[in-house]
Design an enzyme around this catalytic site. Structure first.
Site: not given
Length: 549
Positions: A371, A418, A422, A502, A548
């Site tokens: 990020c 992974q 973003h 989140k 994110h």
């Protein structure tokens, strides 16, 4: 994981104002109590009841449980387990947990953990106990300062002593103590490790101890009413464990176990464990020649030619979906000056999980996440509202310092890549973008037969950056999006990222085990810290929102 599900009313997915707290209180009752002196509990069946402040789940049980009072093990407030003896902290959805409820297993195993430590102290005088396990979803454990490793014969003796303690049906009691009282208590008992643990409790935080019989430990709970509610248990294995998980500290001796309300549940657990061994990906990876590990690169997988084919096919699949969902792929550096992590907040909130090095007298770190580097790409040019949403995806390799005691196969490693992205957008984009993220995730999960994932709303953690008002706004926005989507979800208190709340997606594998996969994080903080801006339609300069994924 928590298990209570919030109301699923559909609401427009916008960026609501900071939510009101009015729903957590009731107006003055006939007794003349003020709002702050009463709580209202939303019980099953839509019934609400008022109770005085300080009411405990046990108080509620005495009123409502009837002839099932002896089966009660805890309370469940808005998805969070509350010890029977602790005051219920706020109003909200509430129910009693009985020994037969699935969530009761966590309380039973936590209580069996204390019985384990009690048995060890009885059988091996002079043994110093450290701490138990935070996650009691499947197991319990305790670490001990003991002069030698425990043997299988020791475990058999400990199990027998635990059975005697359980048969005594000893009550658990909870006491709130001052820091000084706790210090004197454990000093008198010679519990040196507890004195160190006591120092880790922040100033101003409530300190509690739990007792049963002559045993006492520093603990937050929750625990069952009596030891007799621990229906069936088994000690599993022993290992060495560093104090506080730090290899620089002394090696302690750890004992693992599990416990359930009935022997049938215990037998079913071992059947699942045997099936898990049969399907262990570490064994399959070796037998199929997919990947391996080497001590010269701890917890960092080597993908063999066949494994690389699988790996690259997965990346190819995601690249196809990136085209479909409007992402642009980027490549970012591995090594960054510490200043980047200081700007982002990782230096103060995540540094213990980063690999640090020095280059020409400057401190650097290998990136543990993408990020901050994506913020630098965003900032490399002047941005206009016409470019937003800007969706940047990155398969870059990440490195995180996972302690040796927690790494496992491919599920917990120090080096990995992974499917990471973003999204920089305007506030009015948040709802539609999160809806698109749900579409993307569900498309992938359907392909891999991960049906009906559990969804959690993870809120502000203890270590967090940014103003409380921003957090309230972000949490309310995510909750509105969940309700608009019409999905069942559970609030997971305190489990958000340090920069924002989140939504977490937890899937079930072929034998029912839970694994957290995708996450959607709403972040108002990093764009501010990096001074990111865009030219709005009216010509003004505004700060984007960062999602994110």
């Amino acid at each position: 994981m928590r298990s209570a599900v919030r109301a699923r009313t559909r609401l427009p997915c916008a960026s609501p104002a900071v939510p009101s707290l009015d729903g957590f209180f009731v107006f003055c009752g006939a007794e003349g109590k003020t709002k702050s002196e009463r709580i209202v509990l939303e019980l099953e069946g839509g019934v609400t009841r008022e109770f005085p402040q300080g009411t405990t789940p046990m108080d509620v049980a005495r009123e409502l449980a009837g002839d099932r009072l002896a089966e009660v093990v805890a309370g469940l407030l808005d998805g969070r387990i509350v010890d029977l003896r602790a005051p219920i902290p706020a109003s909200g959805p509430f129910r009693l947990l009985f020994v037969s409820d699935p969530e009761a297993g966590e309380v039973i195993r936590h209580s069996a953990e204390h019985v384990l430590a009690d048995a060890v102290e009885r059988l091996f005088p002079g043994t110093i106990i450290d701490a138990g396990r935070q996650d009691h979803s499947e197991k319990f454990q305790y670490d001990f300062r003991h002069p030698r490793p425990f043997t299988p014969e020791d475990l058999a003796k400990i199990e027998q002593e635990m059975a005697r303690i359980i048969a005594q049906d000893l009550p658990f009691t909870r006491e709130v103590v001052t820091r000084e009282q706790a210090f004197e208590l454990f000093k008198a008992r010679g519990e040196e490790l507890k004195l160190i643990r006591l120092q880790d409790i922040p100033e101003g935080e409530e300190i509690t101890v739990f007792r049963h019989g002559d045993f006492v430990d520093l603990c937050r709970g929750p625990h069952v009413q009596r030891t007799g509610q621990i229906g069936a248990f088994k000690l599993l294995e022993t290992s060495g464990a560093y104090f506080k998980g730090d290899e620089r500290n002394e090696m302690l001796q750890r004992i693992y176990g599990t416990a359930f309300a009935t022997k049938e549940e215990l037998d079913a657990y071992f059947a699942r464990i045997e099936e898990a061994r049969r399907r262990d990906h570490r064994r399959l990876g070796r037998e199929l020649d997919l990947f391996s590990f080497h001590p010269l690169a701890p917890a960092s997988p080597f993908f063999h030619p066949k494994g690389a084919i699988v790996y690259n096919e997965l990346i190819g699949l995601m690249r196809e979906l990136y085209q479909k969902y409007g992402y642009q792929e980027v490549i970012t550096p591995q090594l960054f000056d510490a200043e980047l992590w200081k700007i982002s907040g990782h230096w103060d909130n995540y540094r213990e999980n980063m690999f640090l090095t020095e280059v020409e007298g400057r401190e650097f770190s290998f990136k543990p996440m993408n990020c901050p580097s994506h913020c630098l790409i965003y900032k490399s040019a002047a941005r206009s509202y016409r470019e937003l949403p800007l969706r940047l995806a990155d398969f870059g390799r990440l490195h995180r310092f996972e302690r040796s005691g927690v790494v496992q196969g491919l599920t917990r490693v120090r080096s990995f890549s992974q499917d990471d992205a973003h999204i920089f957008c305007m506030p009015e984009h948040i709802g539609p973008e999160i809806d698109r993220l749900f579409d993307l995730m569900f498309e992938v999960y359907h392909l891999f037969r991960f049906t009906s994932p559990n969804i959690y709303l993870s809120t502000k953690p203890e270590k967090a950056i940014g103003e409380p008002e921003l957090w309230q706004h972000a949490e309310a926005t995510l909750e509105a999006c969940l309700k608009n989507r019409g999905v069942a979800y559970t609030v997971n208190p305190g489990e958000g990222a340090f920069y924002g709340p989140k939504i977490d997606f937890v899937v079930h594998d072929a034998i029912g085990r839970e694994w957290q996969l995708g996450t959607i994080q709403l972040d108002f903080n990093l764009p501010r810290r990096f001074e990111l801006t865009y030219a709005a339609e009216d010509g003004s300069e505004k700060t984007p929102v960062m999602i994110h994924r």
